[in-house]
Design a protein around this motif. Sequence first.
Motif, PDB file in Angstrom:
ATOM      1  N   ASN A 129       9.659 -10.997  -4.569  1.00 43.61           N
ATOM      2  CA  ASN A 129      11.021 -10.455  -4.518  1.00 43.61           C
ATOM      3  C   ASN A 129      11.971 -11.254  -5.401  1.00 43.61           C
ATOM      4  O   ASN A 129      12.858 -10.692  -6.046  1.00 43.61           O
ATOM      5  CB  ASN A 129      11.532 -10.438  -3.075  1.00 43.61           C
ATOM      6  N   LYS A 130      11.789 -12.570  -5.442  1.00 39.15           N
ATOM      7  CA  LYS A 130      12.651 -13.414  -6.263  1.00 39.15           C
ATOM      8  C   LYS A 130      12.469 -13.086  -7.749  1.00 39.15           C
ATOM      9  O   LYS A 130      13.444 -12.924  -8.491  1.00 39.15           O
ATOM     10  CB  LYS A 130      12.333 -14.891  -6.021  1.00 39.15           C
ATOM     11  N   VAL A 131      11.238 -12.978  -8.191  1.00 36.03           N
ATOM     12  CA  VAL A 131      10.966 -12.692  -9.595  1.00 36.03           C
ATOM     13  C   VAL A 131      11.455 -11.306  -9.989  1.00 36.03           C
ATOM     14  O   VAL A 131      12.014 -11.107 -11.070  1.00 36.03           O
ATOM     15  CB  VAL A 131       9.454 -12.844  -9.892  1.00 36.03           C
ATOM     16  N   ARG A 132      11.274 -10.347  -9.106  1.00 36.34           N
ATOM     17  CA  ARG A 132      11.651  -8.962  -9.403  1.00 36.34           C
ATOM     18  C   ARG A 132      13.122  -8.665  -9.090  1.00 36.34           C
ATOM     19  O   ARG A 132      13.599  -7.582  -9.366  1.00 36.34           O
ATOM     20  CB  ARG A 132      10.761  -7.998  -8.619  1.00 36.34           C
ATOM     21  N   ASN A 133      13.792  -9.631  -8.491  1.00 31.96           N
ATOM     22  CA  ASN A 133      15.190  -9.432  -8.071  1.00 31.96           C
ATOM     23  C   ASN A 133      15.305  -8.239  -7.132  1.00 31.96           C
ATOM     24  O   ASN A 133      16.172  -7.364  -7.282  1.00 31.96           O
ATOM     25  CB  ASN A 133      16.116  -9.248  -9.282  1.00 31.96           C
ATOM     26  N   THR A 134      14.414  -8.208  -6.155  1.00 36.12           N
ATOM     27  CA  THR A 134      14.379  -7.134  -5.173  1.00 36.12           C
ATOM     28  C   THR A 134      14.449  -7.742  -3.775  1.00 36.12           C
ATOM     29  O   THR A 134      14.433  -8.967  -3.605  1.00 36.12           O
ATOM     30  CB  THR A 134      13.088  -6.305  -5.307  1.00 36.12           C
ATOM     31  N   SER A 135      14.500  -6.889  -2.777  1.00 35.21           N
ATOM     32  CA  SER A 135      14.470  -7.329  -1.388  1.00 35.21           C
ATOM     33  C   SER A 135      13.668  -6.312  -0.592  1.00 35.21           C
ATOM     34  O   SER A 135      13.289  -5.260  -1.097  1.00 35.21           O
ATOM     35  CB  SER A 135      15.894  -7.461  -0.824  1.00 35.21           C
ATOM     36  N   GLY A 136      13.408  -6.634   0.655  1.00 35.28           N
ATOM     37  CA  GLY A 136      12.660  -5.702   1.488  1.00 35.28           C
ATOM     38  C   GLY A 136      11.189  -6.068   1.576  1.00 35.28           C
ATOM     39  O   GLY A 136      10.722  -7.018   0.947  1.00 35.28           O
ATOM     40  N   PRO A 137      10.434  -5.299   2.360  1.00 31.38           N
ATOM     41  CA  PRO A 137       9.024  -5.623   2.582  1.00 31.38           C
ATOM     42  C   PRO A 137       8.178  -5.466   1.319  1.00 31.38           C
ATOM     43  O   PRO A 137       8.352  -4.507   0.569  1.00 31.38           O
ATOM     44  CB  PRO A 137       8.590  -4.634   3.659  1.00 31.38           C
ATOM     45  N   VAL A 138       7.309  -6.406   1.097  1.00 32.52           N
ATOM     46  CA  VAL A 138       6.346  -6.346  -0.008  1.00 32.52           C
ATOM     47  C   VAL A 138       4.986  -5.886   0.520  1.00 32.52           C
ATOM     48  O   VAL A 138       4.322  -5.056  -0.099  1.00 32.52           O
ATOM     49  CB  VAL A 138       6.219  -7.717  -0.693  1.00 32.52           C
ATOM     50  N   TRP A 139       4.578  -6.419   1.669  1.00 36.67           N
ATOM     51  CA  TRP A 139       3.254  -6.147   2.229  1.00 36.67           C
ATOM     52  C   TRP A 139       3.345  -5.189   3.415  1.00 36.67           C
ATOM     53  O   TRP A 139       4.325  -5.206   4.163  1.00 36.67           O
ATOM     54  CB  TRP A 139       2.598  -7.438   2.688  1.00 36.67           C
ATOM     55  N   ALA A 140       2.306  -4.383   3.600  1.00 36.33           N
ATOM     56  CA  ALA A 140       2.166  -3.595   4.821  1.00 36.33           C
ATOM     57  C   ALA A 140       2.019  -4.564   5.994  1.00 36.33           C
ATOM     58  O   ALA A 140       1.522  -5.680   5.826  1.00 36.33           O
ATOM     59  CB  ALA A 140       0.945  -2.685   4.717  1.00 36.33           C
ATOM     60  N   PRO A 141       2.448  -4.163   7.203  1.00 39.17           N
ATOM     61  CA  PRO A 141       2.541  -5.122   8.304  1.00 39.17           C
ATOM     62  C   PRO A 141       1.220  -5.632   8.852  1.00 39.17           C
ATOM     63  O   PRO A 141       1.190  -6.679   9.496  1.00 39.17           O
ATOM     64  CB  PRO A 141       3.299  -4.340   9.384  1.00 39.17           C
ATOM     65  N   ASP A 142       0.125  -4.942   8.617  1.00 43.30           N
ATOM     66  CA  ASP A 142      -1.120  -5.377   9.231  1.00 43.30           C
ATOM     67  C   ASP A 142      -2.156  -5.717   8.176  1.00 43.30           C
ATOM     68  O   ASP A 142      -1.863  -5.777   6.980  1.00 43.30           O
ATOM     69  CB  ASP A 142      -1.648  -4.312  10.178  1.00 43.30           C
ATOM     70  N   TYR A 143      -3.382  -5.930   8.598  1.00 42.20           N
ATOM     71  CA  TYR A 143      -4.476  -6.292   7.703  1.00 42.20           C
ATOM     72  C   TYR A 143      -5.792  -5.882   8.348  1.00 42.20           C
ATOM     73  O   TYR A 143      -5.867  -5.647   9.554  1.00 42.20           O
ATOM     74  CB  TYR A 143      -4.475  -7.801   7.423  1.00 42.20           C
ATOM     75  N   PHE A 144      -6.830  -5.768   7.527  1.00 41.45           N
ATOM     76  CA  PHE A 144      -8.183  -5.550   8.016  1.00 41.45           C
ATOM     77  C   PHE A 144      -8.909  -6.896   8.023  1.00 41.45           C
ATOM     78  O   PHE A 144      -8.758  -7.678   7.092  1.00 41.45           O
ATOM     79  CB  PHE A 144      -8.979  -4.604   7.108  1.00 41.45           C
ATOM     80  N   ASP A 145      -9.706  -7.139   9.041  1.00 41.38           N
ATOM     81  CA  ASP A 145     -10.597  -8.302   9.006  1.00 41.38           C
ATOM     82  C   ASP A 145     -11.948  -7.906   9.576  1.00 41.38           C
ATOM     83  O   ASP A 145     -12.053  -7.019  10.419  1.00 41.38           O
ATOM     84  CB  ASP A 145      -9.992  -9.479   9.784  1.00 41.38           C
ATOM     85  N   ARG A 146     -12.970  -8.566   9.080  1.00 37.46           N
ATOM     86  CA  ARG A 146     -14.333  -8.324   9.568  1.00 37.46           C
ATOM     87  C   ARG A 146     -15.095  -9.641   9.514  1.00 37.46           C
ATOM     88  O   ARG A 146     -15.250 -10.228   8.444  1.00 37.46           O
ATOM     89  CB  ARG A 146     -15.024  -7.266   8.714  1.00 37.46           C
ATOM     90  N   PHE A 147     -15.531 -10.131  10.681  1.00 39.17           N
ATOM     91  CA  PHE A 147     -16.249 -11.401  10.661  1.00 39.17           C
ATOM     92  C   PHE A 147     -17.682 -11.178  10.167  1.00 39.17           C
ATOM     93  O   PHE A 147     -18.298 -10.150  10.440  1.00 39.17           O
ATOM     94  CB  PHE A 147     -16.215 -12.092  12.023  1.00 39.17           C
ATOM     95  N   ILE A 148     -18.178 -12.146   9.424  1.00 39.28           N
ATOM     96  CA  ILE A 148     -19.481 -12.024   8.766  1.00 39.28           C
ATOM     97  C   ILE A 148     -20.586 -12.466   9.726  1.00 39.28           C
ATOM     98  O   ILE A 148     -20.558 -13.575  10.271  1.00 39.28           O
ATOM     99  CB  ILE A 148     -19.522 -12.874   7.477  1.00 39.28           C
ATOM    100  N   ARG A 149     -21.573 -11.601   9.924  1.00 41.39           N
ATOM    101  CA  ARG A 149     -22.575 -11.804  10.961  1.00 41.39           C
ATOM    102  C   ARG A 149     -23.763 -12.652  10.511  1.00 41.39           C
ATOM    103  O   ARG A 149     -24.328 -13.414  11.300  1.00 41.39           O
ATOM    104  CB  ARG A 149     -23.088 -10.441  11.450  1.00 41.39           C
TER     105      ARG A 149
END
Length: 215
Positions: free
Chosen positions: A148-168
Amino acid sequence: MNPAELQSNLSEGEKNDRAARPHRAWHNRGYLPHFDSGAVVQMITFRLADSLPRELYEKIRARDEDEAEKRRRLEAMIDAGRGGCVLRGAEMATIVEHSLKHFDGERYRLICWVIMPNHVHVVIEQIDGHSLSDIIRSWKSFSAKEINKVRNTSGPVWAPDYFDRFIRNRKHFSNAVAYVECNPVTAGLVDRVEQWPFSSAARNAGGTPAVPGLL
């Protein structure tokens, strides 16, 4: 803000609560199920806020399918290059790369990674005592502020969640590494993994990541 400063933003109650239970096993943050259990190897995906329309995301989440199939559908749509794709540029991708590497060896071991135009894939080995949600929060918070600083913008950059999968096991590990480093080829961005500059495959000149000792 430097990622090391993020902890200071937590209230004392939050700090004490997290210290008492840094790993939460299976849990749900309102969007997706997550697994967090100390020194495990995890494959993680997080995406830009505009990479997928919310209504489309919720429609897929509501389907009567198992989590693996929902994840496959979502990642295929994200790979289509939706949204502004601000990570396509070297400056923004480098910000994310620095955030991934900042706590490498301290809170996790960074095994492989790729920064796509609108999302990021990472494989890490967690270090016991550092929760997965806190690790990802530090990546997102630092990189969002800098972008946001570099782009001179504000607001959310990332979606609020994430995917994770533990390696078996070792086979799962090999498949996860191949999936991450081959993602630019799969998405049709380059012909060979080393041609995509924003990845561990390019940085390691095609070297194979070491298998974690716990596998």
